[in-house]
Structure formats: structure tokens, C-alpha cells
Design a protein around this motif. Structure first.
Motif, PDB file in Angstrom:
ATOM      1  N   ARG A  51      -3.106   1.567  -3.622  1.00 17.12           N
ATOM      2  CA  ARG A  51      -3.262   1.029  -2.260  1.00 17.12           C
ATOM      3  C   ARG A  51      -1.916   0.555  -1.721  1.00 17.12           C
ATOM      4  NH1 ARG A  51      -8.765  -1.481  -1.857  1.00 17.12           N
ATOM      5  NH2 ARG A  51     -10.092   0.082  -2.831  1.00 17.12           N
ATOM      6  N   ASP A  52      -0.919   0.419  -2.627  1.00 17.55           N
ATOM      7  CA  ASP A  52       0.407  -0.037  -2.160  1.00 17.55           C
ATOM      8  C   ASP A  52       1.520   0.726  -2.870  1.00 17.55           C
ATOM      9  OD1 ASP A  52       0.381  -1.644  -4.664  1.00 17.55           O
ATOM     10  OD2 ASP A  52      -0.974  -2.955  -3.551  1.00 17.55           O
ATOM     11  N   ASP A  53       2.187   0.098  -3.850  1.00 16.71           N
ATOM     12  CA  ASP A  53       3.306   0.763  -4.525  1.00 16.71           C
ATOM     13  C   ASP A  53       2.806   1.803  -5.530  1.00 16.71           C
ATOM     14  OD1 ASP A  53       4.851  -1.011  -3.158  1.00 16.71           O
ATOM     15  OD2 ASP A  53       5.378  -2.252  -4.884  1.00 16.71           O
ATOM     16  N   PRO A  99      -0.360  -9.690 -14.258  1.00 15.96           N
ATOM     17  CA  PRO A  99      -1.703  -9.349 -13.764  1.00 15.96           C
ATOM     18  C   PRO A  99      -2.029  -7.866 -13.854  1.00 15.96           C
ATOM     19  CG  PRO A  99      -0.202  -9.726 -11.925  1.00 15.96           C
ATOM     20  CD  PRO A  99       0.554 -10.085 -13.173  1.00 15.96           C
ATOM     21  N   ARG A 100      -3.315  -7.553 -14.077  1.00 15.31           N
ATOM     22  CA  ARG A 100      -3.862  -6.189 -14.005  1.00 15.31           C
ATOM     23  C   ARG A 100      -4.790  -6.202 -12.804  1.00 15.31           C
ATOM     24  NH1 ARG A 100      -0.907  -7.493 -18.496  1.00 15.31           N
ATOM     25  NH2 ARG A 100      -1.150  -6.034 -20.214  1.00 15.31           N
ATOM     26  N   ALA A 101      -4.372  -5.526 -11.712  1.00 16.59           N
ATOM     27  CA  ALA A 101      -5.109  -5.647 -10.448  1.00 16.59           C
ATOM     28  C   ALA A 101      -6.262  -4.654 -10.344  1.00 16.59           C
ATOM     29  CB  ALA A 101      -4.155  -5.439  -9.277  1.00 16.59           C
ATOM     30  N   MET A 102      -7.207  -4.967  -9.464  1.00 14.13           N
ATOM     31  CA  MET A 102      -8.317  -4.095  -9.072  1.00 14.13           C
ATOM     32  C   MET A 102      -9.127  -3.564 -10.248  1.00 14.13           C
ATOM     33  SD  MET A 102      -6.590  -2.164  -5.856  1.00 14.13           S
ATOM     34  CE  MET A 102      -8.167  -1.978  -5.081  1.00 14.13           C
ATOM     35  N   LYS A 103      -9.509  -4.481 -11.111  1.00 13.34           N
ATOM     36  CA  LYS A 103     -10.225  -4.137 -12.346  1.00 13.34           C
ATOM     37  C   LYS A 103     -11.429  -3.218 -12.137  1.00 13.34           C
ATOM     38  CE  LYS A 103      -9.543  -6.211 -16.674  1.00 13.34           C
ATOM     39  NZ  LYS A 103      -8.555  -5.221 -16.983  1.00 13.34           N
ATOM     40  N   ASP A 104     -12.222  -3.504 -11.097  1.00 12.50           N
ATOM     41  CA  ASP A 104     -13.475  -2.754 -10.954  1.00 12.50           C
ATOM     42  C   ASP A 104     -13.411  -1.637  -9.924  1.00 12.50           C
ATOM     43  OD1 ASP A 104     -14.767  -4.351 -12.899  1.00 12.50           O
ATOM     44  OD2 ASP A 104     -14.866  -5.960 -11.406  1.00 12.50           O
ATOM     45  N   SER A 105     -12.210  -1.173  -9.625  1.00 15.00           N
ATOM     46  CA  SER A 105     -12.069  -0.113  -8.628  1.00 15.00           C
ATOM     47  C   SER A 105     -11.353   1.080  -9.254  1.00 15.00           C
ATOM     48  CB  SER A 105     -11.242  -0.662  -7.454  1.00 15.00           C
ATOM     49  OG  SER A 105     -10.730   0.387  -6.683  1.00 15.00           O
ATOM     50  N   PRO A 106     -11.618   2.280  -8.747  1.00 11.94           N
ATOM     51  CA  PRO A 106     -10.850   3.441  -9.231  1.00 11.94           C
ATOM     52  C   PRO A 106      -9.429   3.459  -8.649  1.00 11.94           C
ATOM     53  CG  PRO A 106     -12.441   4.130  -7.578  1.00 11.94           C
ATOM     54  CD  PRO A 106     -12.684   2.668  -7.808  1.00 11.94           C
ATOM     55  N   ASP A 107      -9.174   2.577  -7.661  1.00  7.70           N
ATOM     56  CA  ASP A 107      -7.844   2.520  -7.041  1.00  7.70           C
ATOM     57  C   ASP A 107      -6.901   1.602  -7.804  1.00  7.70           C
ATOM     58  OD1 ASP A 107      -8.519   4.309  -5.086  1.00  7.70           O
ATOM     59  OD2 ASP A 107      -8.964   2.791  -3.565  1.00  7.70           O
ATOM     60  N   PHE A 108      -5.606   1.755  -7.516  1.00  5.66           N
ATOM     61  CA  PHE A 108      -4.569   0.946  -8.153  1.00  5.66           C
ATOM     62  C   PHE A 108      -3.904   0.030  -7.134  1.00  5.66           C
ATOM     63  CE2 PHE A 108      -4.688   5.077 -10.288  1.00  5.66           C
ATOM     64  CZ  PHE A 108      -4.706   4.738 -11.633  1.00  5.66           C
ATOM     65  N   SER A 109      -3.290  -1.041  -7.619  1.00  3.00           N
ATOM     66  CA  SER A 109      -2.396  -1.860  -6.797  1.00  3.00           C
ATOM     67  C   SER A 109      -1.318  -2.420  -7.707  1.00  3.00           C
ATOM     68  CB  SER A 109      -3.177  -2.993  -6.136  1.00  3.00           C
ATOM     69  OG  SER A 109      -2.261  -3.947  -5.636  1.00  3.00           O
ATOM     70  N   PHE A 110      -0.059  -2.208  -7.341  1.00  2.48           N
ATOM     71  CA  PHE A 110       1.040  -2.682  -8.186  1.00  2.48           C
ATOM     72  C   PHE A 110       1.935  -3.703  -7.488  1.00  2.48           C
ATOM     73  CE2 PHE A 110       0.057   1.542 -10.029  1.00  2.48           C
ATOM     74  CZ  PHE A 110      -0.211   1.142 -11.335  1.00  2.48           C
ATOM     75  N   SER A 111       1.653  -4.009  -6.215  1.00  2.00           N
ATOM     76  CA  SER A 111       2.577  -4.908  -5.504  1.00  2.00           C
ATOM     77  C   SER A 111       2.476  -6.341  -6.033  1.00  2.00           C
ATOM     78  CB  SER A 111       2.343  -4.844  -3.995  1.00  2.00           C
ATOM     79  OG  SER A 111       1.100  -5.413  -3.681  1.00  2.00           O
ATOM     80  N   GLY A 112       1.279  -6.744  -6.469  1.00  2.00           N
ATOM     81  CA  GLY A 112       1.098  -8.088  -7.020  1.00  2.00           C
ATOM     82  C   GLY A 112       1.863  -8.271  -8.322  1.00  2.00           C
ATOM     83  N   VAL A 167       1.444  10.513 -11.674  1.00  2.00           N
ATOM     84  CA  VAL A 167       2.059   9.191 -11.621  1.00  2.00           C
ATOM     85  C   VAL A 167       3.583   9.346 -11.554  1.00  2.00           C
ATOM     86  CG1 VAL A 167       1.931   8.895 -14.157  1.00  2.00           C
ATOM     87  CG2 VAL A 167       1.957   6.891 -12.691  1.00  2.00           C
ATOM     88  N   SER A 168       4.127   9.054 -10.351  1.00  2.00           N
ATOM     89  CA  SER A 168       5.555   9.308 -10.134  1.00  2.00           C
ATOM     90  C   SER A 168       6.180   8.177  -9.330  1.00  2.00           C
ATOM     91  CB  SER A 168       5.718  10.643  -9.403  1.00  2.00           C
ATOM     92  OG  SER A 168       5.256  10.512  -8.082  1.00  2.00           O
ATOM     93  N   GLY A 169       7.369   8.451  -8.793  1.00  2.00           N
ATOM     94  CA  GLY A 169       8.058   7.434  -8.008  1.00  2.00           C
ATOM     95  C   GLY A 169       7.405   7.208  -6.657  1.00  2.00           C
ATOM     96  N   GLY A 170       6.683   8.193  -6.170  1.00  2.00           N
ATOM     97  CA  GLY A 170       6.077   8.080  -4.849  1.00  2.00           C
ATOM     98  C   GLY A 170       4.554   8.091  -4.865  1.00  2.00           C
ATOM     99  N   HIS A 171       3.957   8.452  -6.008  1.00  2.00           N
ATOM    100  CA  HIS A 171       2.504   8.641  -6.047  1.00  2.00           C
ATOM    101  C   HIS A 171       1.877   8.110  -7.322  1.00  2.00           C
ATOM    102  CE1 HIS A 171       3.975  11.566  -3.136  1.00  2.00           C
ATOM    103  NE2 HIS A 171       2.830  11.327  -2.512  1.00  2.00           N
ATOM    104  N   THR A 172       0.665   7.582  -7.166  1.00  2.00           N
ATOM    105  CA  THR A 172      -0.159   7.244  -8.325  1.00  2.00           C
ATOM    106  C   THR A 172      -1.583   7.558  -7.924  1.00  2.00           C
ATOM    107  OG1 THR A 172       1.371   5.498  -8.947  1.00  2.00           O
ATOM    108  CG2 THR A 172      -0.821   5.400  -9.934  1.00  2.00           C
ATOM    109  N   SER A 173      -2.094   8.692  -8.383  1.00  2.00           N
ATOM    110  CA  SER A 173      -3.425   9.141  -7.983  1.00  2.00           C
ATOM    111  C   SER A 173      -4.144   9.805  -9.144  1.00  2.00           C
ATOM    112  CB  SER A 173      -3.346  10.173  -6.854  1.00  2.00           C
ATOM    113  OG  SER A 173      -2.543   9.706  -5.801  1.00  2.00           O
ATOM    114  N   ILE A 174      -5.474   9.684  -9.119  1.00  2.00           N
ATOM    115  CA  ILE A 174      -6.305  10.396 -10.092  1.00  2.00           C
ATOM    116  C   ILE A 174      -7.107  11.454  -9.333  1.00  2.00           C
ATOM    117  CG2 ILE A 174      -8.134  10.207 -11.829  1.00  2.00           C
ATOM    118  CD1 ILE A 174      -7.396   7.233 -12.111  1.00  2.00           C
TER     119      ILE A 174
END
Ligand code: KG4
Ligand code: ZN
Length: 331
Positions: A157-159, A197-210, A134-141
Motif C-alpha cells: 500500500r506504500d513502499d 513492527p510487522r504490518a497488516m497481519k490479516d491482509s494479503p496486502d503489505f505496508s513497509f512505511s511504518g 519483490v523489487s525496488g519498485g514493487h512488492t506484489s503477489i
């Protein structure tokens, strides 16, 4: 094996010496002060600063480790992902040294480097483990099947989370890098004050733009003149929204794959609230947690040397025509 690591993918020029999994030195020349007035990294300026800093930083890493250039047995350098002009400075220095010293060179993935920061600790995570980068350019598991073999389990999926921190700080005129400032201001404030908001509750992916948009909407509605008491509560709530999803999704990914070891790394892993929440959650669920010390979470070269040594010992070699890559998925 004594390995010199070199890192220049973004705004830190770094060199470090690692030997048999132990860090002997970790020299970092930060450009934060140079980019700060612009509210973010200016790639052209970053490249110029890397050129100025690279040789002194390498010298310092050798001095601090009490080794000479002649004693170095291999060179590990960040090949990507990152700013291409910045990467090329470290890569050129690494190639020149490998050529002059007749020693092997290996190009390292920066994200794999972040994970390898956890290998420099007294207690190294056993295989398999899950890793949140989890960094300035990446957020991955990732699921680590081996120390150099990863499977992607989820990603933004975005930021990136760090970007969400940095953009919020910019909107609020708090300075750069945003994560550090927001971390500091949030201490002691109420993280439940604003329901972000806490986005994409039921997915392993993230979204922070919202989340960022929701802060912007709040600012438009209320104006920017917060009282001294209000601002810490707003940023603490914003931080909490990021921390919540990072902790929840990482723990769930580990559970879903039957893995009870979690590595948390990358610049945002320096966040004190994130560290606190991961510690509480993993201890409650009997999961082993590995978070490198703060200095090894943000960009550094010790992490590059750490994975570089493993790769070199496995026989990985790159030739002197190795090129930098701005995009390079780990898995
Ligand atoms: O890993 P890193 O140094 O560079 C990249 O590879 O991107 O990460 C930089 C990111 C920035 O977005 C910065 O705001 C964030 O890490 N960061 C933090 C903290 N320290 C750095 N975010 C939250 N809390 C912190 N204490
Ligand atoms: Zn990084």
C-alpha cells in the motif's frame, strides 16, 4: 526461436539471448558505481549511461551467445514500468534492430519479466503458481493462471520491500543499493534483537512505511553512534521484519488459493535470509519453491527475452510506434 532481449528500465543496461527457453547469454552493464554517491538512482544520469552502454552490451550478448545479428529471429524489450528516459533508450535500440532486420518486436512488462526468470531454470514451474515479485519498485503477489495471465492477490500500500531496504541503508549511511549491504551486515547477527513492527497481519496486502518510521524513531531515541556489535543486530532485525511478512503472506496466499507452487523473484529475491526462510517454510509445508539464481533476480535481459519468446510464439507483435510507459500494472 532465437530472441534478443533488451532491458533498460532503471540502472542496469542489459541484453541477452534466449533460445527455446534456454539462456545463451546475459550481458549487464551496471550503473551502481555512478549512482552510489547520490544514495539512489538519478534518472537523468541513468538515461545518459544507457545511451553509452546499450550498443556495447548488445554486442557482448551476441558474442557471448555465439550468434550473429542475422540469426536473431525476434526482439523483446522492456516497455515499462520504469524510468521513462531510461526505458526509451532500450526501446529505441530494439525498434531500430527490429526494423533493420525485418523481425518481430514485442514490448514486455518488466514485472512479468521478473517472473519469467523462473522459466529459464531446468525445472519450470507448472501452472498454476503464485509469484511474489519483490523489487525496488514493487512488492506484489500474483496468481499465474497461465505463463502470460496473472491475477493480483496482494500488493504494497506504500513502499516496496526493496525501498524499505534502501531507505534504511540511507538512514544508517550504509551505502547503495541498501538491500545488498544490509544482507551482508546481517549475516550471523541476532534477528530478534529489536522488535520491529510487522504490518497488516490479516491482509494479503503489505505496508513497509511504518517499519521505516520505526527505525527512524529508534535512531532519534538512541542517537546514531552504535557500537560495532549493535549495528548488525539492528539491521538483521529490520531485515527479519521484512522477510517475515514476505514469507508469511506469500505462503498464505498460495494456501488460500489451493496452489502449491511459489515463484519468488525481483531484486529482493537475491536476499540470502529471504531465500533461506522461503526454502525452510515451503519444504515444511510441501510447497514447491522456484527462486532464480541471484543474477537473474536483479534486473537483467534474459528474463525479458524469456517471456518475450513465449509471447512471440503466441503471436504477440508490437508495431514500431510502440511507446514506453512509466506505470503499467501487470494485473
Ligand atoms: O529488481 P531490481 O534489480 O530493480 C527493480 O526493478 O527495482 O531490484 C532492486 C532492489 C533494490 O531495492 C535493492 O536494494 C534490492 O533489490 N536488493 C536486495 C538485495 N539485492 C538487491 N534486497 C535485499 N537483499 C539483497 N541481497
Ligand atoms: Zn526489476
Amino acid at each position: 526461436m532465437i530472441v534478443l532481449g533488451i532491458e533498460s528500465s532503471c540502472d542496469e543496461t542489459a541484453a541477452a539471448v534466449v533460445s527455446n527457453g534456454k539462456m545463451l547469454s546475459n550481458a549487464i552493464a551496471s550503473q551502481i558505481a555512478v549512482h552510489s554517491p547520490y544514495g539512489g538512482v538519478v534518472p537523468e544520469i541513468a538515461s545518459r549511461k544507457h545511451i553509452e552502454a546499450i550498443n556495447p552490451v548488445i554486442q557482448q550478448a551476441l558474442r557471448d551467445a555465439h550468434v550473429t545479428l542475422r540469426e536473431i529471429e525476434g526482439i523483446a524489450v522492456t516497455r515499462g514500468p520504469g524510468l521513462i528516459g531510461s526505458l526509451l533508450i532500450g526501446l529505441s535500440a530494439a525498434k531500430a534492430l527490429a526494423f533493420a532486420l525485418h523481425i518481430p518486436l514485442v514490448g514486455v512488462n518488466h514485472l512479468e519479466g521478473h517472473i519469467a526468470a523462473a522459466f529459464l531454470a531446468e525445472k519450470v514451474p507448472a501452472i498454476p503458481f503464485t509469484a511474489l515479485v519483490v523489487s525496488g519498485g514493487h512488492t506484489s503477489i500474483y496468481l499465474a493462471r497461465n505463463y502470460h495471465d496473472f491475477e493480483l492477490l496482494g500488493q504494497t500500500r506504500d513502499d516496496a520491500a526493496g525501498e524499505a531496504f534502501d531507505k534504511a541503508a540511507k538512514l544508517l549511511n550504509l551505502g547503495y543499493p541498501g538491500g545488498v549491504v544490509i544482507d551482508k551486515i546481517s549475516k550471523g547477527a541476532n534477528p530478534q534483537a529489536v522488535a520491529f513492527p510487522r504490518a497488516m497481519k490479516d491482509s494479503p496486502d503489505f505496508s513497509f512505511s511504518g517499519l521505516k518510521t520505526s527505525l527512524l524513531t529508534l535512531l532519534k531515541k538512541r542517537g546514531r553512534d552504535f557500537s560495532a556489535e549493535e549495528l548488525p543486530d539492528i539491521v538483521a532485525s529490520y531485515q527479519e521484519a521484512i522477510v517475515d511478512v514476505l514469507v508469511e503472506k506469500t505462503v498464505k496466499a498460495a494456501r488460500d488459493h489451493g496452489v502449491n507452487r511459489i515463484v519468488v523473484c525481483g531484486g529482493v529475491a537475491a536476499n540470502s535470509r529471504l531465500r533461506e526462510r522461503f526454502a525452510a517454510e515451503t519444504s515444511a509445508q510441501n510447497i514447491e519453491l522456484f527462486i532464480p539464481p541471484v543474477i537473474l533476480c536483479t534486473d537483467n535481459a534474459a528474463m525479458i527475452a524469456a517471456i518475450g519468446e513465449i509471447m512471440l510464439k503466441n503471436g504477440c507483435r508490437d508495431s514500431l510506434d510502440l511507446n514506453a510507459v512509466s506505470r503499467w500494472p501487470l494485473a
